[in-house]
Scaffold this active site. Structure first.
Site, PDB file in Angstrom:
ATOM      1  N   LYS A   1       3.661 -15.700   1.933  1.00 26.13           N
ATOM      2  CA  LYS A   1       3.567 -16.318   0.605  1.00 26.13           C
ATOM      3  C   LYS A   1       5.005 -16.537   0.129  1.00 26.13           C
ATOM      4  O   LYS A   1       5.429 -16.053  -0.937  1.00 26.13           O
ATOM      5  CB  LYS A   1       2.770 -15.390  -0.342  1.00 26.13           C
ATOM      6  CG  LYS A   1       2.437 -15.992  -1.683  1.00 26.13           C
ATOM      7  CD  LYS A   1       1.337 -17.042  -1.640  1.00 26.13           C
ATOM      8  CE  LYS A   1       1.072 -17.607  -3.023  1.00 26.13           C
ATOM      9  NZ  LYS A   1       0.157 -18.766  -3.003  1.00 26.13           N
TER      10      LYS A   1
ATOM     11  N   TYR B   1       0.814  -1.204   0.000  1.00 31.64           N
ATOM     12  CA  TYR B   1       0.000   0.000   0.000  1.00 31.64           C
ATOM     13  C   TYR B   1       0.861   1.272   0.000  1.00 31.64           C
ATOM     14  O   TYR B   1       0.368   2.370  -0.230  1.00 31.64           O
ATOM     15  CB  TYR B   1      -0.956   0.029   1.197  1.00 31.64           C
ATOM     16  CG  TYR B   1      -1.999  -1.073   1.190  1.00 31.64           C
ATOM     17  CD1 TYR B   1      -2.267  -1.806   0.039  1.00 31.64           C
ATOM     18  CD2 TYR B   1      -2.709  -1.393   2.325  1.00 31.64           C
ATOM     19  CE1 TYR B   1      -3.210  -2.821   0.028  1.00 31.64           C
ATOM     20  CE2 TYR B   1      -3.659  -2.404   2.325  1.00 31.64           C
ATOM     21  CZ  TYR B   1      -3.903  -3.124   1.164  1.00 31.64           C
ATOM     22  OH  TYR B   1      -4.833  -4.122   1.159  1.00 31.64           O
TER      23      TYR B   1
ATOM     24  N   ASP C   1      -5.067  -7.163   5.831  1.00 25.28           N
ATOM     25  CA  ASP C   1      -6.290  -6.451   5.461  1.00 25.28           C
ATOM     26  C   ASP C   1      -7.375  -7.458   5.083  1.00 25.28           C
ATOM     27  O   ASP C   1      -8.511  -7.410   5.562  1.00 25.28           O
ATOM     28  CB  ASP C   1      -5.954  -5.539   4.260  1.00 25.28           C
ATOM     29  CG  ASP C   1      -7.023  -4.507   3.990  1.00 25.28           C
ATOM     30  OD1 ASP C   1      -7.983  -4.430   4.772  1.00 25.28           O
ATOM     31  OD2 ASP C   1      -6.892  -3.785   2.989  1.00 25.28           O
TER      32      ASP C   1
ATOM     33  N   ASP D   1      -2.754 -18.557   1.362  1.00 19.74           N
ATOM     34  CA  ASP D   1      -3.922 -19.200   0.749  1.00 19.74           C
ATOM     35  C   ASP D   1      -4.472 -20.305   1.637  1.00 19.74           C
ATOM     36  O   ASP D   1      -5.689 -20.435   1.815  1.00 19.74           O
ATOM     37  CB  ASP D   1      -3.618 -19.700  -0.671  1.00 19.74           C
ATOM     38  CG  ASP D   1      -2.210 -20.235  -0.819  1.00 19.74           C
ATOM     39  OD1 ASP D   1      -1.471 -20.268   0.187  1.00 19.74           O
ATOM     40  OD2 ASP D   1      -1.829 -20.636  -1.930  1.00 19.74           O
TER      41      ASP D   1
ATOM     42  N   ASP E   1     -10.642  -9.188   7.634  1.00 18.53           N
ATOM     43  CA  ASP E   1     -12.051  -9.087   7.248  1.00 18.53           C
ATOM     44  C   ASP E   1     -12.698 -10.469   7.190  1.00 18.53           C
ATOM     45  O   ASP E   1     -13.860 -10.644   7.552  1.00 18.53           O
ATOM     46  CB  ASP E   1     -12.198  -8.399   5.877  1.00 18.53           C
ATOM     47  CG  ASP E   1     -12.318  -6.883   6.020  1.00 18.53           C
ATOM     48  OD1 ASP E   1     -12.010  -6.376   7.113  1.00 18.53           O
ATOM     49  OD2 ASP E   1     -12.713  -6.223   5.047  1.00 18.53           O
TER      50      ASP E   1
END
Ligand SMILES: NC(=O)c1ccc[n+]([C@@H]2O[C@H](COP(=O)([O-])OP(=O)(O)OC[C@H]3O[C@@H](n4cnc5c(N)ncnc54)[C@H](O)[C@@H]3O)[C@@H](O)[C@H]2O)c1
Length: 360
Positions: free
Chosen positions: A191, A141, A247, A223, A251
């Site tokens: 990852k 970001y 992020d 994943d 959620d």
């Protein structure tokens, strides 16, 4: 000593839920003899309308001089057409960056009275009590170079995921320390089979782990973590990860608990100012209708009391009051399932119930 609290209600339902959170904070301050002084400022669309920017330097200065910031939410369709750099969300990114808030703590807890609100079977959600520790000021970001352009006649856009070892080490320490105060289990989400950045995270997390031999550490691919969160959510205690994975996963963890309207968050850093906000957005679809659930904002007050003001007893009183009103059957619309016969109450009435519980 008086502690200054900066209120940044923001847009949509932000002002509605922040008002209830402030009432609770004032009541709890009275009960426990805390001396607080409140100040208010603009952020997001409200600041764009007034000043042409989602966050002014003046508000940043007030925030720096405060003990804590209690934020509502930003954004809404009115500002969706603006360029990315002047959108309401930029205000949030900037205040996090300016205050050096690199650690975002998002608890996901299933309240017994709300177990049926989860999209998962009750036996899967029973006992869920996890904490997602998300790195907040680095990663994709913020990485450079970024931007859009035209290259060889084609539109191109790029963002970069960048972390240095100091950024990784400090968030990892925060997560290990949190795990020590909980069930002593930490899942590092990465990852590393694809990303160089994740390989560095693996190395640094393993180095930090040597100082926390009492905490069990597991490295989990992002994943497979996403799958495990819906298959076996109760296995997780503390999760630590970078900005983007955090992020998304926070959620996902949030929805497992039933409602976005129940999830608080804390953002902490080195400067000593903590920022507390509900996880949800400005919910333009229900703004102005007294229909928002203020409990995420109120639970953010409990986190403020615990993490910034160091008042565990006051924090526990707020958490217990929320658990109490839910056990009493009080529900805002978002907490009511299809054929639930319960009376639905509004945002202010839910604040009233929490206050009544606090003083009982
Ligand atoms: N931290 C933030 O300020 C933040 C976070 C996410 C989204 N946003 C912004 O909010 C706006 C709306 O985004 P969105 O719709 O994707 O997410 P949202 O969280 O605002 O809403 C998603 C859904 O959940 C419901 N909801 C959310 N909070 C609720 C509450 N407290 N009580 C009852 N119902 C609630 C909404 O009514 C909506 O149906 C956008 O402009 C987005 O950029 C801001």
């Amino acid at each position: 000593m008086t502690d200054r609290i900066l209120l940044l209600p923001g847009d949509g339902i932000g002002p509605e839920v922040t008002a209830q959170a402030q009432r609770v904070l004032e009541a709890v301050a009275d009960r426990f003899g805390l001396s607080l002084a409140f100040e208010s400022g603009l952020i997001g669309g409200a600041s764009i309308d007034a000043h042409g920017t989602p966050l002014t330097d003046e508000v940043v200065e007030v925030a720096r001089k405060s003990r804590a910031v209690l934020l509502g939410a930003v954004g809404g369709p009115r500002w969706d057409e603006l360029a990315v750099d002047v959108r309401p969300e930029k205000g949030l990114l900037r205040i996090r960056k300016e205050l050096g808030l690199y650690a975002n703590l998002r608890p996901a807890v299933v309240f017994p009275a709300l177990a049926a609100a989860s999209s998962l079977r009750p036996e899967l959600v029973a006992g869920i009590d996890m904490l997602v520790v998300r790195e907040l000021t680095g990663g994709i970001y913020f990485g450079e170079p970024r931007g859009r352009g035209v290259e060889d006649g084609r539109r191109v856009a790029r963002n970069c995921m960048v972390y240095d070892e100091v950024e990784i080490e400090r968030i990892t320490r925060t997560a290990f320390q949190a795990a020590q105060g909980r069930r002593r289990h930490l899942t590092h989400v990465h990852k590393a089979n694809v990303l160089d950045v994740s390989q560095l995270w693996m190395e640094v997390v393993d180095e930090v782990a040597r100082d926390f031999s009492d905490v069990e550490l597991v490295h989990q691919l992002v994943d497979s973590c996403a799958m495990l969160l819906v298959r076996e959510p109760a296995r997780f205690d503390v999760i630590v990860t970078g900005n983007m994975f955090g992020d998304i996963l926070s959620d996902e963890a949030a929805m497992i608990t039933g409602s976005l309207g129940m999830l608080p968050s804390a953002s902490l850093g080195e400067g000593g100012v903590g920022l507390y906000e509900p996880v949800h957005g400005s919910a333009p679809d229900i703004a102005g209708q007294d229909a928002a659930n203020p409990l995420a904002a109120i639970l953010s007050v409990a986190m403020l009391l615990e993490h910034t003001l160091g008042h565990a007893e006051a924090a526990a009183a707020v958490n217990a009051a929320v658990e109490g009103v839910l056990a009493d059957g009080a529900r805002t619309a978002d907490l009511v399932l299809g054929d639930d016969p319960r009376d639905v109450i509004g945002c202010v009435a839910m604040g009233d119930r929490v206050l009544a519980r606090l003083s009982s």
